[in-house]
Design a protein around this motif. Structure first.
Motif, PDB file in Angstrom:
ATOM      1  N   ASN A  70       0.782  -1.159   0.349  1.00 36.92           N
ATOM      2  CA  ASN A  70      -0.033   0.007   0.281  1.00 36.92           C
ATOM      3  C   ASN A  70       0.968   1.302   0.496  1.00 36.92           C
ATOM      4  O   ASN A  70       2.213   1.412  -0.381  1.00 36.92           O
ATOM      5  N   ILE A  71       0.162   2.456  -0.086  1.00 35.09           N
ATOM      6  CA  ILE A  71       1.189   3.245  -0.296  1.00 35.09           C
ATOM      7  C   ILE A  71       1.617   3.798   1.301  1.00 35.09           C
ATOM      8  O   ILE A  71       3.331   4.624   1.485  1.00 35.09           O
ATOM      9  N   VAL A  79      11.073   4.256  -1.739  1.00 35.00           N
ATOM     10  CA  VAL A  79      12.331   4.007  -3.082  1.00 35.00           C
ATOM     11  C   VAL A  79      12.385   5.422  -3.596  1.00 35.00           C
ATOM     12  O   VAL A  79      11.703   5.317  -5.402  1.00 35.00           O
ATOM     13  N   THR A  80      11.224   6.423  -3.825  1.00 35.96           N
ATOM     14  CA  THR A  80      10.666   7.240  -3.999  1.00 35.96           C
ATOM     15  C   THR A  80      10.326   8.439  -3.808  1.00 35.96           C
ATOM     16  O   THR A  80      10.587   8.585  -2.217  1.00 35.96           O
ATOM     17  N   ASP A  81      10.986   9.838  -4.632  1.00 40.83           N
ATOM     18  CA  ASP A  81      10.747  11.257  -4.010  1.00 40.83           C
ATOM     19  C   ASP A  81       8.640  11.558  -3.593  1.00 40.83           C
ATOM     20  O   ASP A  81       8.316  12.468  -3.104  1.00 40.83           O
ATOM     21  N   VAL A  82       8.178  10.981  -4.112  1.00 34.03           N
ATOM     22  CA  VAL A  82       6.308  11.193  -4.244  1.00 34.03           C
ATOM     23  C   VAL A  82       6.140  11.197  -3.122  1.00 34.03           C
ATOM     24  O   VAL A  82       6.336  10.150  -2.624  1.00 34.03           O
ATOM     25  N   LEU A  87       0.502  11.007  -4.399  1.00 33.63           N
ATOM     26  CA  LEU A  87      -0.460   9.886  -4.402  1.00 33.63           C
ATOM     27  C   LEU A  87      -2.059   9.821  -4.304  1.00 33.63           C
ATOM     28  O   LEU A  87      -2.872   8.731  -4.494  1.00 33.63           O
ATOM     29  N   TYR A  88      -2.386   9.549  -3.102  1.00 29.05           N
ATOM     30  CA  TYR A  88      -4.092   9.612  -2.921  1.00 29.05           C
ATOM     31  C   TYR A  88      -4.606  10.810  -3.441  1.00 29.05           C
ATOM     32  O   TYR A  88      -5.999  10.500  -3.406  1.00 29.05           O
ATOM     33  N   THR A  89      -3.827  11.569  -3.412  1.00 31.09           N
ATOM     34  CA  THR A  89      -4.842  13.444  -4.601  1.00 31.09           C
ATOM     35  C   THR A  89      -4.948  12.204  -6.015  1.00 31.09           C
ATOM     36  O   THR A  89      -6.127  12.342  -6.529  1.00 31.09           O
ATOM     37  N   PHE A 478     -15.206   6.320  -3.763  1.00 32.11           N
ATOM     38  CA  PHE A 478     -15.346   5.367  -4.819  1.00 32.11           C
ATOM     39  C   PHE A 478     -14.389   5.971  -6.280  1.00 32.11           C
ATOM     40  O   PHE A 478     -14.238   4.946  -6.119  1.00 32.11           O
ATOM     41  N   ASP A 479     -13.909   6.813  -6.309  1.00 33.39           N
ATOM     42  CA  ASP A 479     -12.727   7.360  -7.324  1.00 33.39           C
ATOM     43  C   ASP A 479     -11.049   6.280  -6.689  1.00 33.39           C
ATOM     44  O   ASP A 479     -11.091   5.711  -7.640  1.00 33.39           O
ATOM     45  N   ALA A 480     -10.851   5.973  -5.482  1.00 39.85           N
ATOM     46  CA  ALA A 480     -10.464   5.409  -5.245  1.00 39.85           C
ATOM     47  C   ALA A 480     -10.237   3.949  -5.428  1.00 39.85           C
ATOM     48  O   ALA A 480      -9.401   3.212  -5.726  1.00 39.85           O
ATOM     49  N   GLN A 481     -11.937   3.223  -5.136  1.00 39.85           N
ATOM     50  CA  GLN A 481     -12.019   2.312  -5.966  1.00 39.85           C
ATOM     51  C   GLN A 481     -11.560   1.706  -6.609  1.00 39.85           C
ATOM     52  O   GLN A 481     -11.611   1.312  -7.419  1.00 39.85           O
ATOM     53  N   ILE A 482     -12.714   2.427  -7.499  1.00 39.24           N
ATOM     54  CA  ILE A 482     -11.638   2.610  -8.619  1.00 39.24           C
ATOM     55  C   ILE A 482     -10.326   2.361  -9.493  1.00 39.24           C
ATOM     56  O   ILE A 482     -10.006   1.587 -10.355  1.00 39.24           O
TER      57      ILE A 482
END
Length: 577
Positions: A70-71, A79-82, A87-89, A478-482
């Motif tokens: 998971n995030i 392992v990333t600068d992000v 990511l949640y956005t 719901f957008d995150a579920q998609i």
């Protein structure tokens, strides 16, 4: 990108990791072949927290290959600068076209396969559809509801995931999906019954009003004839008075009858209302109480945004979405030899849709319900339901030794379409099942061999849920579920290519480790025949239906392991003999 060696990614890939050295370089080469960053660049106009969306999507797609489930765990690995907020956005962004992204990755898979002759397969191609329950634990998730799980025959909290995938002769790749909630059949039936009773009361009132108007006119006619008879009591006028009086009496009886009918309909309406109110408490809309629905996460979306369209789809019927996705798939270039569906999806609308695609060589092969649907028998042009056809054609039954099955082939016309029905029964204790197709050149053996390709979507559901966290999103949006569902499917596509490029096998875990020849043949007929033989034998012993056992074996890992061990033992005995 250097992949973390201490990964927690399990399953079939883990087996391959343990067997092969240099696996990391092979996997990295696969990731580079998909050119993810390049193909996601058209999303870059949508920025999130200062990061390019293509960078964010790359991180999300590659997350499990970096050892993160998971995030939050990804942020811990550093392992990333992000940043995790970005990511949640991105996952919650209603303007990201996740459907287009999945199509893009599926097309990339096809392009990579087509450009490598060693990976191409010449087998049957098929579009396969099925749905699967996605269990959730939070009632505050957006659009979550109580759904029926056909595996356990119980109701659970969650979503129904409808998936359309493409079998290219060697691999199954998901190309489209939709997530649905279920309003509840009991409440729907009760609500429909109440609405019908309301309409019946309104109709009864209208009929009563008309009857009273007629009675009023008849009374006026009687009064007129009475007045005339007093002045001029001739025989003709007296006869008119008698007729008018009789007509008045009939009109009065009609009014009385209409009043009684109205009273009965009003009583039925009240009873239906009470039943609806009772069911709304015991089986409320979407299986949730009013207060529970009010506490669900809500999000305002633009109706024309990608997220807005997806949110609307949640309330549409799965059949409606399947037809839409089928047309989209063919339009996008995924043109199959066959469309494979199970019992629930076969209907007149589907057949007519497939007929429209006949110019492209698309055929339908589907299970159908043993219900009251009527078919016109070609031989005598008479109409029968399937039970009447079975009774009429029972003397035409044949036995297929290869599949150890009894079957009857019946030429029929359905929805103005010439079709063949195959009534099939495995073993003595099996029940008759119905297989339908508009491919008139297909014999029974080929029909069963082609239809078993539908198992590949069962493998997809099993592996994606077990290894790629399909349906595991905890987000209320719901957008995150998609988004999470799309990411799991993209990861599955990439792993499917990895297996095909390095191991020349792709049917999944169902026949893994059964025999070495499976590495060379995706659908080894000898193994499939042994599978059928074992399932029929088991069904005979426990007095069960062999076809239902096959379905359950695919959905329950412990059952599949037992069947695989029996198949291996059976094969060893045959080899020794």
């Amino acid at each position: 990108m250097q992949l973390i060696k201490d990964r927690k990614f399990k399953g079939e890939l883990t087996t391959l990791l343990e067997q092969e050295s240099g696996i990391e370089s092979k996997l990295e080469s696969v990731l580079s072949l998909f050119a993810i960053k390049k193909h996601l660049s058209f999303f870059d106009p949508l920025k999130a927290k200062g990061f390019m969306v293509s960078d964010l999507l790359c991180c999300l797609i590659l997350m499990p290959f970096q050892g993160a489930s998971n995030i939050f765990k990804l942020s811990q690995l550093k392992v990333t600068d992000v940043k995790k907020d970005a990511l949640y956005t991105a996952k919650n962004n209603e303007y990201i076209d996740w459907r287009q992204l999945l199509f893009l990755m599926a097309h990339r898979f096809s392009t990579l396969i087509d450009s490598r002759s060693s990976l191409q397969k010449s087998g049957i191609t098929a579009l396969i559809v099925d749905d699967s329950p996605i269990r959730k634990t939070g009632k505050r998730m957006e659009k979550v509801s109580m759904i029926h799980d056909h595996v356990t025959n119980s109701f659970i909290l969650g979503f129904k995931l409808l998936v359309l995938g493409f079998w290219d002769g060697g691999s199954f790749t998901p190309i489209n999906f939709s997530i649905h909630r279920e309003k509840g059949s009991k409440l729907k039936k009760a609500t429909d019954a109440y609405k019908q009773s309301v309409r019946a009361v309104q109709k009864a009132k209208t009929n009563l009003s008309k009857a009273e108007q007629i009675l009023h006119r008849k009374q006026a006619a009687v009064d007129k004839h009475k007045a005339t008879a007093v002045i001029n009591p001739t025989r003709t006028i007296l006869n008119r008075l008698i007729n008018a009086t009789n007509a008045e009496e009939r009109a009065r009886q009609k009014v009385t009858s209409c009043k009684k009918l109205l009273t009965d309909k009003e009583a039925q309406q009240e009873k239906s209302k009470e039943e609806r109110d009772r069911i709304s408490k015991t089986s409320p809309s979407y299986g949730l109480k009013r207060k529970e629905k009010e506490k669900q996460f809500k999000k305002k979306r633009m109706t024309d945004s990608c997220g807005g369209k997806r949110a609307k789809e949640a309330n549409l019927s799965k059949m409606e979405m399947f037809i839409t996705m089928l047309k989209q798939a063919v339009k996008k270039g995924f043109v199959p030899d066959y469309i494979l569906t199970d019992t629930w999806f076969f209907c007149k609308e589907l057949l007519l849709t497939v007929n429209d695609m006949s110019a492209k060589g698309v055929k339908l092969l589907s299970m159908a319900k043993m219900g009251n649907t009527t078919y016109t028998l070609v031989s005598n042009r008479k109409t029968y339901n399937i039970h009447a056809l079975l009774k009429k054609m029972i003397r035409e039954v044949k036995y297929n030794r290869k599949l150890k099955a009894h079957y009857i082939k019946i030429p029929v016309v359905y929805a103005d379409t010439r079709m063949n029905l195959f009534l099939v029964k495995f073993g003595q204790n099996g029940t008759w099942r119905l297989l339908v197709t508009n491919d008139l050149d297909m014999n029974f053996t080929k029909a069963m061999e082609v239809y078993q390709l539908r198992w590949s979507i069962e493998v997809f559901f099993k592996e994606c849920k077990q290894y790629l966290n399909l349906g595991g999103s905890l987000s209320s949006d719901f957008d995150a579920q998609i988004a999470d569902t799309t990411l799991s499917m993209i990861q599955y596509i990439m792993l499917a290519f990895f297996k095909r490029m390095n191991y020349q096998q792709s049917f999944g875990e169902i026949f893994k480790d059964i025999s070495d020849e499976m590495i060379e043949s995706t659908l080894a007929e000898t193994i499939w025949e042994l599978f059928i033989e074992v399932m029929v034998a088991l069904a005979e012993v426990i007095n069960a239906d062999a076809m239902e056992m096959q379905i359950q074996a695919m959905r329950k890992p412990e059952a599949m392991r037992m069947v695989k061990s029996l198949i291996f033992h059976k094969r060893e005995l045959k080899s020794a003999a």
